[in-house]
Design an enzyme around this catalytic site. Structure first.
Site, PDB file in Angstrom:
ATOM      1  CE  LYS A 114      -4.347  -1.722   1.241  1.00 22.58           C
ATOM      2  NZ  LYS A 114      -5.417  -1.765   2.229  1.00 22.58           N
ATOM      3  CE  LYS A 197      -8.697  -8.476  -4.376  1.00 20.47           C
ATOM      4  NZ  LYS A 197      -8.330  -8.213  -2.870  1.00 20.47           N
ATOM      5  CE  LYS A 200     -12.389   0.764  -2.928  1.00 21.83           C
ATOM      6  NZ  LYS A 200     -12.142   1.572  -1.899  1.00 21.83           N
TER       7      LYS A 200
HETATM    8  P1  AMP Z   1     -11.743  -3.811  -0.355  1.00 18.11           P
HETATM    9  O1  AMP Z   1     -12.938  -3.176  -0.944  1.00 18.11           O
HETATM   10  O2  AMP Z   1     -10.473  -4.115  -1.331  1.00 18.11           O
HETATM   11  O3  AMP Z   1     -11.106  -3.122   1.017  1.00 18.11           O
HETATM   12  O4  AMP Z   1     -12.477  -5.153   0.257  1.00 18.11           O
HETATM   13  C1  AMP Z   1     -13.316  -5.379   1.147  1.00 18.11           C
HETATM   14  C2  AMP Z   1     -13.410  -6.790   1.551  1.00 18.11           C
HETATM   15  O5  AMP Z   1     -13.972  -7.426   0.141  1.00 18.11           O
HETATM   16  C3  AMP Z   1     -11.996  -7.690   1.959  1.00 18.11           C
HETATM   17  O6  AMP Z   1     -12.305  -8.517   2.813  1.00 18.11           O
HETATM   18  C4  AMP Z   1     -11.602  -8.347   0.847  1.00 18.11           C
HETATM   19  O7  AMP Z   1     -10.988  -9.279   1.150  1.00 18.11           O
HETATM   20  C5  AMP Z   1     -12.949  -8.380   0.038  1.00 18.11           C
HETATM   21  N1  AMP Z   1     -12.512  -8.224  -1.381  1.00 18.11           N
HETATM   22  C6  AMP Z   1     -12.476  -7.241  -2.127  1.00 18.11           C
HETATM   23  N2  AMP Z   1     -12.432  -7.436  -3.505  1.00 18.11           N
HETATM   24  C7  AMP Z   1     -12.381  -8.902  -3.428  1.00 18.11           C
HETATM   25  C8  AMP Z   1     -12.137  -9.757  -4.635  1.00 18.11           C
HETATM   26  N3  AMP Z   1     -12.147  -9.396  -6.104  1.00 18.11           N
HETATM   27  N4  AMP Z   1     -12.351 -11.112  -4.410  1.00 18.11           N
HETATM   28  C9  AMP Z   1     -12.472 -11.642  -3.181  1.00 18.11           C
HETATM   29  N5  AMP Z   1     -12.653 -10.826  -2.089  1.00 18.11           N
HETATM   30  C10 AMP Z   1     -12.578  -9.447  -2.366  1.00 18.11           C
END
Ligand code: AMP
Ligand code: TRP
Length: 334
Positions: A114, A197, A200
Site C-alpha cells: 500500500k 482482482k 471498485k
Molecule cells: P476492499 O474493498 O478491497 O477493501 O475489500 C473489502 C473486503 O472484500 C475485503 O475483505 C476483501 O478481502 C474482499 N474483497 C474485495 N475484492 C475482492 C475480490 N475481488 N475477491 C474476493 N474478495 C474481495
C-alpha cells in the site's frame, strides 16, 4: 467460540466483497451454537489510511452496514457496529503500540504494497494499521477470525503482540486468535481481465458486478465478460492458463457450493454461449433479494445508525473488562 471480523467500509460494493467476505460471515453466524458469539464491525478507524471526504466516509459506513444486514447479518444475533463508536479499540491500540516492534511492522507485506515506492510519504496510520487490527481482535478475546488469505500475516502479528504483552506484564490476559481462511478462498477476478482482482477502483464498470446492478445489468455484464474460444474442459485442470474461463467457472462453483471439477463436468465440451446464461441466471437469483433489501435499507439512515448504536453498546460492554485489565497490568490508573 468467539468469532470476530472487520471489513473496511469502502464504497461501490461488488460481487468480490460479497463472495470474498460478507457471505462467509453470514455462514459463520448461521452456524453458531448458543454458547458462541459473533462480532462483526466496520473498520472505519482503519479507513483513515485512505483519504476520503467526510460525507463519503459517513455514506460508506452506512452502506456497508446496509449491505451486511441485507446479506443476512442479523443484528440481534451478531454484534454489528462500527469501530469509531467503540473507543476501546483505539485505546487498546495505543497500549499495544508499546508492545509491537518496528521490526515486526516493517515486515508487513500489506504496508509495503500500500505504501508503494514512497514509503517516507506514507502515513503513520498505515504503518501501525496492523496494531489497531490486533487491538480489534484482542479486546474481545476473539478465538476465531474469518479473513482472506492476505490477512494471515496480520493475524500472526496479532498473536505475537498478544504473547509479548502477556509475557512482559506477567498476565494471561489476551487469547491467541486463530485465522479462519475459507478453503476455496474466493478471489473474484475482473470480468474484463482474469488476472486482475475485481475491484471498485477499476475504471471499467463492465469489469465488476455491483451490489446495485439490476437483473439486466448483471446478465449483460456476464454475457460480455471476456472469455476464450475453447469449450469448457472436463476437469478443473483444463482451466490452467485460462484465467477468464477459470474465474467464471469459479464464480459459478462458489455460488452453487460445488467444486470447479463438478462445474466443469456439467459443462464439459460446451461453449461459453451455453455457460454464460446459466451463470447469469444463478447470479441474478442470488443477488436479487440482497439488492432489493440493500437498496431499501440504505435509504433508512436513522434505522442503520440505531443498529450500529445498539451493536456498539454491546461491544463496548464486552470490551471493557479486557481494556481495564490491560491498563491495570501496565500500571496505568484510570
Ligand atoms: P476492499 O474493498 O478491497 O477493501 O475489500 C473489502 C473486503 O472484500 C475485503 O475483505 C476483501 O478481502 C474482499 N474483497 C474485495 N475484492 C475482492 C475480490 N475481488 N475477491 C474476493 N474478495 C474481495
Ligand atoms: N484489515 C482487514 C482487511 O483489510 C480488516 C480488518 C480490520 C480486520 N480489523 C480487523 C479483519 C480485525 C479481521 C479482524 O480485510
Amino acid at each position: 467460540m468467539r468469532v470476530l471480523s472487520g471489513i473496511q467500509p469502502t464504497g461501490n460494493l461488488h460481487l468480490g466483497n460479497y463472495l470474498g467476505a460478507i457471505r462467509n460471515w453470514v455462514r459463520m453466524q448461521d452456524e453458531m451454537d448458543a454458547d458462541s458469539q459473533c462480532f462483526f464491525f466496520l473498520a472505519d478507524m482503519h479507513s483513515i489510511t485512505v483519504h476520503e471526504g467526510r460525507e463519503q466516509r459517513i455514506r460508506n459506513v452506512r452502506d456497508m452496514a446496509a449491505a451486511l444486514v441485507a446479506a443476512g447479518i442479523d443484528p440481534d444475533r451478531s454484534v454489528l457496529f462500527n469501530q469509531a463508536r467503540v473507543p476501546a479499540h483505539a485505546e487498546l491500540c495505543w497500549l499495544l503500540n508499546g508492545t509491537a516492534r518496528i521490526g515486526w511492522l516493517n515486515r508487513m507485506t500489506q504496508f509495503k504494497d500500500k505504501a508503494g515506492k514512497d514509503r517516507e510519504g506514507a502515513s503513520v496510520g498505515l504503518f501501525v494499521y496492523p496494531v489497531l487490527q490486533a487491538a480489534d481482535i484482542l479486546i474481545y478475546n476473539a478465538t476465531h477470525v474469518p479473513v482472506g488469505e492476505d490477512q494471515k500475516q496480520h493475524l500472526e502479528l496479532c498473536r505475537d503482540i498478544a504473547t509479548k504483552f502477556n509475557t512482559d506484564f506477567g498476565v494471561e490476559l489476551f487469547t491467541l486468535p486463530a485465522p479462519i481462511i475459507p478453503r476455496e478462498s474466493a478471489r473474484i477476478m475482473s470480468l474484463r481481465d482474469g488476472t486482475a482482482k475485481m475491484s471498485k477502483s477499476d475504471p471499467s464498470d463492465m469489469s465488476r458486478i455491483n451490489l446495485t446492478d439490476d437483473d439486466d445489468a448483471i446478465m449483460t455484464k456476464v454475457k460480455k465478460a471476456k472469455t476464450d474460444p475453447e469449450p469448457l474442459p472436463e476437469t478443473a485442470e483444463g482451466l490452467a492458463g485460462r484465467p477468464e474461463a477459470g474465474n467464471l467457472v469459479g464464480i459459478l462453483a462458489t455460488l452453487t457450493g460445488r467444486t470447479t471439477d463438478e462445474v466443469c463436468a456439467e459443462f464439459a465440451g460446451k461453449g461459453f454461449g451455453a455457460f454464460k446464461p446459466a451463470l447469469g441466471e444463478v447470479l441474478v437469483e442470488t443477488l436479487r433479494p440482497i439488492r432489493e433489501r440493500f437498496m431499501e435499507l440504505r435509504t433508512e439512515d436513522a434505522a442503520l445508525d440505531a443498529i450500529l448504536d445498539k451493536g456498539a453498546a454491546k461491544a463496548a460492554a464486552a470490551a471493557e473488562p479486557t481494556l481495564r485489565a490491560a491498563y491495570d497490568a501496565m500500571g496505568l490508573m484510570r
